[in-house]
Design an enzyme around this catalytic site. Structure first.
Site, PDB file in Angstrom:
ATOM      1  N   SER A   1      26.264  43.493  80.418  1.00 54.18           N
ATOM      2  CA  SER A   1      25.894  42.107  80.129  1.00 54.18           C
ATOM      3  C   SER A   1      24.400  41.967  80.331  1.00 54.18           C
ATOM      4  CB  SER A   1      26.634  41.173  81.089  1.00 54.18           C
ATOM      5  OG  SER A   1      26.103  39.864  81.068  1.00 54.18           O
TER       6      SER A   1
ATOM      7  N   TYR B   1      29.690  38.285  89.307  1.00 48.49           N
ATOM      8  CA  TYR B   1      29.725  38.931  87.989  1.00 48.49           C
ATOM      9  C   TYR B   1      28.565  39.907  87.842  1.00 48.49           C
ATOM     10  CZ  TYR B   1      29.782  39.251  82.846  1.00 48.49           C
ATOM     11  OH  TYR B   1      29.819  39.696  81.546  1.00 48.49           O
TER      12      TYR B   1
END
Length: 280
Positions: free
Chosen positions: A137, A151
């Site tokens: 990401s 995350y």
């Protein structure tokens, strides 16, 4: 099977970006092992094809990973491209996320890819070829914003593991690629995929509400097209050698360039002090 036809193994294939990855690989003439916790949902999302094998796989289960890889080899004989795509998203301030939520984030998004890769590596080592693609990401490269601490930890961990793994497996003809998508219009921000921390600390009250609304408002408005990303993945998997990193999306490139600039500035700010630390 022709020399150009590869066997792909894609995790998280029942919905979201994983569906696009499988469809793009099939459209390019490859065979695909499409895995998910519910193989019936995988079949419903992708339909039927002689080149498609839906398999049950909860990435947090090492037994599932070994069984799914065994089924893939039994059907197609080998695995050429592994796409570690399955992940989760626990959003919230670190202090308000419970230890159990952080554990679930790391177990799914970091230990999960490790479980699957551990099961696939003996196959790739034996054939002396293979390509491991892990979907990270932008938050795995530059995460200087609120609400993504758990995350980001899972994605930063994924990247550190992948970078070291590359050096370990390259002698066996195995390549690795880290993919850093920006905001793509997937199901990551839907209620089914995003888990928000429960409010519990008053000091965060003023900032929390607008942030929750921001994340919810981004669902369905992300600029990136996951079908295009899927076709890009097929393209880079066909490169020889494939890239060690693929930063996906103009927003992701902007974030990466800012990270590089920040690192350079931090280096220069204390260069003299940093270089003065050797024994005299």
């Amino acid at each position: 099977m022709s020399n150009n036809k590869k066997v792909w193994f894609v995790t998280g294939s029942s919905r979201g970006m994983g569906v696009d990855f499988v469809k793009a690989a099939l459209a390019a003439g490859h065979a695909v092992v499409a895995s998910g916790r519910d193989p019936e949902r995988v079949s419903k999302a992708l339909g039927q094809s002689d080149d498609l094998l839906p398999v049950k796989l909860d990435v947090t289960s090492r037994a599932d990973a070994e069984a799914a890889v065994g089924a893939a080899v039994n059907r197609f004989g080998h695995i050429d491209v592994l796409v570690n795509n399955a992940a989760s998203f626990y959003a919230g301030y670190f202090e308000e996320l419970t230890p159990e939520q952080v554990d679930r984030q790391l177990t799914t998004s970091l230990i999960g890819p490790m479980n699957v890769t551990r099961a696939v590596l003996p196959v790739m080592r034996k054939q002396r070829s293979g390509h491991i693609i892990s979907i990270s990401s932008s938050a795995g490269l530059a995460a200087g914003f609120d609400f993504v601490s758990a995350y980001a930890a899972s994605k930063f961990g994924l990247e550190g593991w992948m970078e070291s793994l590359q050096a370990e497996v390259a002698p066996f003809g195995i390549s690795t690629t880290i993919v850093n998508p920006g905001f793509f219009r997937t199901e990551l921000l839907t209620e089914q995929s995003t888990n928000f921390a429960e409010p519990s600390i008053a000091d965060y009250d003023e900032r929390r509400g607008p942030l929750v609304e921001y994340w919810k408002s981004q669902n369905g408005r992300q600029p990136g097209d996951p079908a295009k990303l899927a076709r890009a993945l097929v393209a880079i998997a066909g490169q020889n050698p494939p890239p060690r990193r693929f930063i996906a999306g103009a927003d992701a490139i902007a974030g990466a360039e800012q990270k590089v600039a920040d690192l350079k500035a931090q280096i220069e700010a204390n260069r003299d002090l940093s270089t003065s630390l050797a024994f005299d």
